[in-house]
Every structure is written in structure tokens, then in C-alpha cells.
Design a protein around this motif. Structure first.
Motif: not given
Length: 422
Positions: A129-130, A169, A171, A393-394, A397-399, A411
Motif C-alpha cells: 500500500p506504500i 520507511l 519499500a 507500523d512500518g 506495510k511490507q506486504t 500486531r
């Protein structure tokens, strides 16, 4: 509702490889065979000071090919540094690119290749999603990757990793078109690596192999809705497993020697092989949680400075990956105990059984990290309890990495791993 069927297919690919002492001197012939007439060599200033890029340029020019060098690649590349390289490269039309350096240079060259052959900006292609997850709709130019570290394996992969400064972050962009046309690996180029760069790079090799080896199996993942858009990280598979096992054994046998005596040519040779093996493994199976954790660890870094690296606040990728690895593999152990124990055996040469349990592999990792003077825990980078929520959180985001973690991560589990790693 019927549950989706599991996948029954995995994909596997690797670039052509030219490996060996003195392989660097054959680069001019390789480019001439591709009919390139104008070539851009990308490198960083530290590597340029070794004289290797000048040697590459000489060999290319000797083949009758026009060649220029761009040496402003950043160590741990950012969206800003990549934008600078792209703007510079767009000033001329290039037939091919050559990356001379570590993963930072090879990843930057991948981005330059993509963004000089396609429109749009880097964030358009970054994994959701980044970013927008745009897919390149046409070919890119030939790219020869010449690694000067035994570490990232980027010469074998489809992946470009970038530090997004505004987001604090890291990515990635991933697509088969980004894989280099040729991996040209000459172990002699790694002899000048400082000790701690060797150590961090070696831990990256180890993590690539270990994460791919313990990733969720390809045939336990749901089948993709569109088989032509199967994710680049397909999970552990029988072909990647072979390369990962060989890499683990080589790292366990030779990393210490390469760190403590950089002139040990056999150790350098074997670690270059290990990096190549691991790259061909993880470039298909995929890395998982230690790498997902590493991106916010590096992206949020502020005051930490690493020995052997440029004088700037940064956590080198290999150090960031290693920081949570022991805690991660204690947590993933229930997903496949036998595979975790086998990995511990390959790394150490010792024999382990179920009675050794979840701590066998973390113990082997901690011993190796202590022997090569890796930083001990996240606190060494300046992190504390109050950073954990942001680090989590970071990670979440690493899908791309989370898709092949062998256990369901929530989490609370992610926070516990960071807390254990402080």
C-alpha cells in the motif's frame, strides 16, 4: 463459500551468470555482443575510489563502446538519490547500463533503467500500500550487474529497494523485467571490503537463504486469480531450497574468515558463491519477516553511524536484517521445526534434534553474530520501547514480505519480536 484452492505452480528464474576470478575483464566483450554503442556505468564514490569502475570503463572502451560513469549513487539509496540519478541519465540515450557496487548501486541502476524506459515516477511502481504498484508495460534496456560485495544478491533478483525519506520507511519495486541481463561476479572485487561491511553483507546473505528456506511453501498459498500475475515471491520451493541449503553451509563455513582476514581469497570466493546461491534462491522464494522488520529499522534511523560506512546516520541493511533474526526464527519455529533444525545444522556443522527446540537456530545465529562483531540488539541503533509501535507500523506495510511469512503475523506478535530484540 468454498475456500480458494491452493496454488500448484511455482515460478523460478535467474539471470545468466559469469562467475570467477578475473571475470570482470570480460565485460567489454559481453556488451559488444549485445551491440551496445553507448553505456552508462553507475557506482558510488567509495567504490569508485577502489579503481574498479575505472577498470570497467577501460574494458568497455577497449571494446569500441562509448562509456560514461555516474558516481553519485547513495549508499542505502533514497527516493531523492534515485531521482537525481534518473534525471542525470535522462539527459542522454543509453543502449545499456552497468552497475558496479553493492546492492545500493544495483538497485539504483534497476530504477534508472525502469524510469528512463518508462514514464512516471518511482512511487508509481512501489509495491502497495506504500506505492501504486504500477507494472512496467514494456521492455527495459540491458543491465549488467557487477557486485563488489558478497551480500545483497541484487544481481540475481527482480527487486529494487529504496528508502522513502518523507515516510521514514523503506519499500520496494519488484517485477521480472528488473532482473539484470547478466550477473558478472568476480570475487576479486570484494577483497577491499572493510571488515564490518563484510560482516553486514554476509548477514544479508545468511538472511536471504534462511528466510527463503523457511518461507511458507508455495503449495500452501492460495492460487492467484490471474496466473500471469503470480507474485514474484512464490514461497519456498524445491529449486530454491537447494540453493539456500548450499548458501547456508558456505556462510557457516566461511563468513568468519572473510570478516577477520579480508585477504583470504578462498573465503572471499566462497562468500561470493554463497551470495550468488542465496540470490537465486530468495529471488524466487522470497524473504520474509527479518527483511520486513529491517525496512522500518533502517528507515527510522537517526543518530547511528556504522563502522566502515560513509559518515552519515544509517543502519546498514545487513545489520538491520540481522537485528531481529534470532527472535523471528524462534517465533517461526513451530511452522516447520525440522527445517529450522536443519538450517541450524547447515550453519554450524552440529547436530540438533527436537529436544533442542526453538532456541537451536537463534543460538547458532547469536554465536555467529558475536564472532563477527555485529551490533547487539536494536538498542545499539538507538531504539527503545517507545519506538516499537512505529517499527511495527512500518513492518505491517511490507506486504511483499508478509505474504510468505510462515506463521500468521498480528500486531502483538510483531511488537513482541521487536521488544525481544531490543
Amino acid at each position: 463459500m468454498t475456500a480458494p484452492a491452493n496454488d500448484t505452480v511455482f515460478t523460478w528464474a535467474a539471470p545468466p551468470l559469469k562467475f570467477g576470478l578475473g571475470a570482470l575483464d570480460e565485460i567489454g566483450g559481453e556488451l559488444a555482443a549485445s551491440r551496445a554503442r553507448r553505456v552508462l556505468v553507475l557506482t558510488d564514490q567509495g567504490v569508485r575510489n577502489t579503481g574498479i569502475p575505472a577498470r570497467v570503463q577501460d574494458r568497455i572502451r577497449a571494446a569500441g563502446i562509448e562509456c560514461e560513469v555516474f558516481d553519485d549513487v547513495a549508499v542505502e539509496p533514497t527516493d531523492v538519490s534515485i531521482d537525481l540519478a534518473v534525471k542525470w541519465a535522462r539527459e542522454k540515450d543509453w543502449d545499456a547500463f552497468v552497475a558496479v557496487g553493492g546492492g545500493s548501486t544495483i538497485d539504483t541502476a534497476k530504477a534508472v533503467n525502469l524510469l528512463t524506459t518508462h514514464d512516471g515516477e518511482l512511487l508509481d511502481y512501489v509495491t502497495p500500500p506504500i506505492g501504486a504498484g504500477r507494472v512496467p508495460d514494456g521492455p527495459v534496456k540491458p543491465l549488467i550487474a557487477v557486485p563488489t560485495t558478497a551480500g545483497t544478491g541484487s544481481e540475481s533478483t527482480t527487486i529494487c529497494v529504496v528508502d522513502l525519506l518523507s515516510m521514514h520507511l523503506k519499500a520496494g519495486v519488484s517485477h521480472p523485467r528488473l532482473r539484470p541481463t547478466l550477473a558478472l561476479v568476480d570475487p576479486l572485487t570484494t577483497v577491499s571490503m572493510p571488515s564490518q561491511v563484510t560482516a553486514a553483507s554476509g548477514m544479508d546473505v545468511l538472511s536471504h537463504a534462511l528466510e527463503s528456506y523457511t518461507a511458507v511453501r508455495f503449495d500452501t498459498k492460495p492460487a492467484p486469480a490471474d496466473p500471469m500475475r503470480r507474485p514474484a515471491f512464490c514461497g519456498s520451493n524445491p529449486i530454491s531450497d537447494v540453493w539456500c541449503e548450499m548458501a547456508l553451509k558456505l556462510v557457516g563455513s566461511h563468513l568468519r574468515a572473510a570478516v577477520h582476514n579480508g585477504r583470504d581469497l578462498d573465503a572471499r570466493y566462497q562468500m561470493a558463491l554463497a551470495s550468488t546461491y542465496a540470490g537465486t534462491g530468495f529471488g524466487n522464494a522470497g524473504t520474509h519477516l527479518p527483511h520486513a522488520n529491517a525496512y522500518p529499522i533502517a528507515g527510522m534511523a537517526q543518530g547511528y553511524r556504522a563502522h566502515g560506512y560513509p559518515e552519515m546516520p544509517m543502519v546498514p541493511h545487513g545489520q538491520a536484517v540481522a537485528a531481529t533474526a534470532p527472535a523471528v526464527f524462534a517465533w517461526t519455529y513451530p511452522a516447520d521445526p525440522e527445517r529450522h533444525l536443519r538450517a541450524a545444522e547447515l550453519l554450524s556443522g552440529a547436530t540438533f534434534t527436537r529436544t533442542d527446540g526453538a532456541e537451536a537456530l537463534p543460538h547458532v545465529l547469536r554465536e555467529l553474530m558475536a564472532d563477527i562483531d555485529m551490533p547487539s540488539g536494536l538498542s545499539a541503533f538507538g531504539y527503545g520501547e517507545h519506538h516499537i509501535e512505529s517499527l511495527v507500523d512500518g513492518t505491517l506495510k511490507q506486504t511483499r514480505q508478509l505474504a510468505v511469512v510462515p506463521r500468521q503475523l498480528d500486531r502483538a506478535a510483531a511488537a513482541d519480536i521487536f521488544r525481544t530484540s531490543l
